[in-house]
Scaffold this active site. Structure first.
Site, short mmCIF file in Angstrom:
data_model
loop_
_atom_site.label_atom_id
_atom_site.label_comp_id
_atom_site.label_asym_id
_atom_site.label_seq_id
_atom_site.Cartn_x
_atom_site.Cartn_y
_atom_site.Cartn_z
N CYS A 275 9.35 -9.70 14.51
CA CYS A 275 9.31 -8.37 14.73
C CYS A 275 9.01 -7.56 13.68
CB CYS A 275 10.85 -7.95 15.08
SG CYS A 275 11.02 -6.06 15.67
N GLU B 180 12.76 -11.73 20.18
CA GLU B 180 13.63 -12.06 19.13
C GLU B 180 15.30 -11.90 19.34
OE1 GLU B 180 13.60 -8.43 16.42
OE2 GLU B 180 14.42 -9.44 14.73
N LYS C 272 12.47 -15.14 9.60
CA LYS C 272 11.91 -13.60 9.57
C LYS C 272 11.75 -13.22 8.06
CE LYS C 272 13.05 -9.03 11.46
NZ LYS C 272 13.95 -8.42 12.41
N1 LIG Z 1 13.89 -6.07 15.07
C1 LIG Z 1 13.34 -5.56 14.11
O1 LIG Z 1 12.95 -5.93 13.32
N2 LIG Z 1 13.13 -3.93 14.37
C2 LIG Z 1 12.78 -3.32 13.36
C3 LIG Z 1 12.16 -2.02 14.03
C4 LIG Z 1 10.54 -2.32 14.29
O2 LIG Z 1 9.94 -3.10 13.66
O3 LIG Z 1 10.21 -1.55 15.43
#
Ligand SMILES: NC(=O)NCCC(=O)O
Length: 383
Positions: free
Chosen positions: A232, A119, A195
């Site tokens: 993510c 990401e 996203k």
């Molecule tokens: N980059 C992101 O969305 N991180 C959020 C934390 C997770 O999903 O573990």
């Protein structure tokens, strides 16, 4: 040993368990074994020279009478930021391009057809700081930015589909997004996937920076299968995976940035469960290392202000529809995971378990339609 020094669960099991016990433990933890993929010695040597981990595995499917195997090689790249986070932006981006470029070259030696980066791979994960400058300056056009141009060159040179997750600046509407640009092996930008779910947890202050995606659950038909990108935090949302799958995704990539204290126990489960539930392959990719920021920030938890987000634990892996998964890459090192998938396995598992046939989606669609209405009354029977 600190969490940022512990290399991997797999390594720890291998060094401490007797052989026979190890086989059983692995069967229970990882499912059917994913055999090692033999990789060319030039790739193994180049990876060692360039100081990153290189691992290869494969998922076999049963031989069918009417369909030939559909073998595809995916490459998952995890890496640290290369320069300090206060170095000039173009230097940081350039250094990341060079690092990833040398990893992609090794992926090409290994016959990778589709490669996916982590990401927002061109920048530090700076959203913890809540500062806008200079981080928003890392945002680029998905269609015409330097990073997309760089990936287009890689795609053409190596005949590879490149999935490049970046911070996107859409000039037309003055909007920032967290976007995966999908570049075909022809070198053309096939499209982008933004996203869908923005975290509101821990130091992931991402809603301050960019908007919830508006590209829905787009699937990209490529020469190497139908691909989707669930970025993510979307991996915590079963319906997100599900809708990519309903649109026909055969492989769903999950480029991530997440830290040990928050999500590590969930990491091996979520993408793997999504592969099982949706009869498809999933590829979970996480960055590595600890990133330090010049300005201190607090986490809103009563603790002292600090300069880092915590340890990004890597551990990228691939999961198959039959519940099996590859071992993960290291928690501490840059790495390339090369995995050969026979996409025929998706339909074979679907025919066996039939989750799509038994899912009763029309009933759920109706119930869900009611559950999201403001006048919804939960169906609870009380004495
Ligand atoms: N980059 C992101 O969305 N991180 C959020 C934390 C997770 O999903 O573990």
């Amino acid at each position: 040993m600190s969490a940022s020094e512990f290399e991997s669960l797999e390594k720890s099991l291998e060094s401490h368990l007797p052989e026979a016990e190890l086989t059983e433990v692995k069967r229970l933890l990882f499912g059917r074994e994913t055999p090692k993929l033999s990789l060319p010695s030039c790739a193994v040597e180049a990876a060692a020279e360039r100081r990153f981990e290189l691992k290869g595995y494969k998922f076999d499917a049963a031989q069918e009478q009417l369909r030939p195997p559909r073998r595809v090689r995916v490459g998952l790249v995890q890496h640290r930021v290369v320069l300090p986070t206060d170095a000039p932006i173009l230097d940081q981006v350039g250094a990341m391009h060079s690092r990833v470029g040398e990893i992609v070259e090794v992926a090409a030696m290994c016959g990778v057809n589709v490669i996916c980066f982590q990401e927002t791979w061109t920048m530090p994960f700076a959203f913890c700081t809540r500062e806008k400058e200079p981080w928003t300056e890392f945002a680029e056009s998905a269609e015409e930015g330097n990073t997309t141009r760089f990936c287009q060159e890689l795609a053409k040179k190596y005949n590879m589909v490149v999935i490049s997750p970046i911070l996107e600046r859409e000039e037309l509407h003055s909007t920032l997004w967290n976007t995966a640009v999908v570049i075909s092996n022809s070198g053309n930008v096939l499209g982008k996937s933004r996203k869908n779910h923005i975290p509101r947890v821990g130091d992931f202050n991402e809603s301050t920076y960019y908007m919830e995606g508006d590209t829905g659950h787009t699937v990209f038909q490529t020469q190497f299968g139908k691909l989707a990108v669930n970025i993510c935090y979307g991996r915590h949302h079963p319906l997100n995976w599900f809708m990519y799958s309903m649109n026909g995704a055969e492989i769903i990539f999950n480029p991530s940035a997440t830290v040990g204290a928050l999500s590590e126990p969930m990491w091996p489960i979520e993408a793997r469960n999504a592969a099982i539930a949706n009869h498809c392959f999933t590829c979970a990719i996480n960055r590595v290392g600890t990133e330090h920021f010049k300005s201190e920030f607090t986490s809103g938890d009563g603790k002292k202000a600090h300069h880092d987000f915590g340890h990004f634990y890597g551990s990228s892996y691939v999961a198959g529809p039959d519940g099996s998964r590859t071992p993960g890459l290291s928690r501490t090192r840059d790495g390339l995971l090369v995995v050969e998938l026979d996409l025929n396995l998706n339909r074979q598992v679907s025919d066996k378990w039939s989750f799509k046939m038994t899912g009763r989606y029309a009933e759920y669609a109706e119930e869900l339609g009611e559950a999201v209405r403001p006048d919804f009354k939960p169906k609870i029977i009380k004495e």
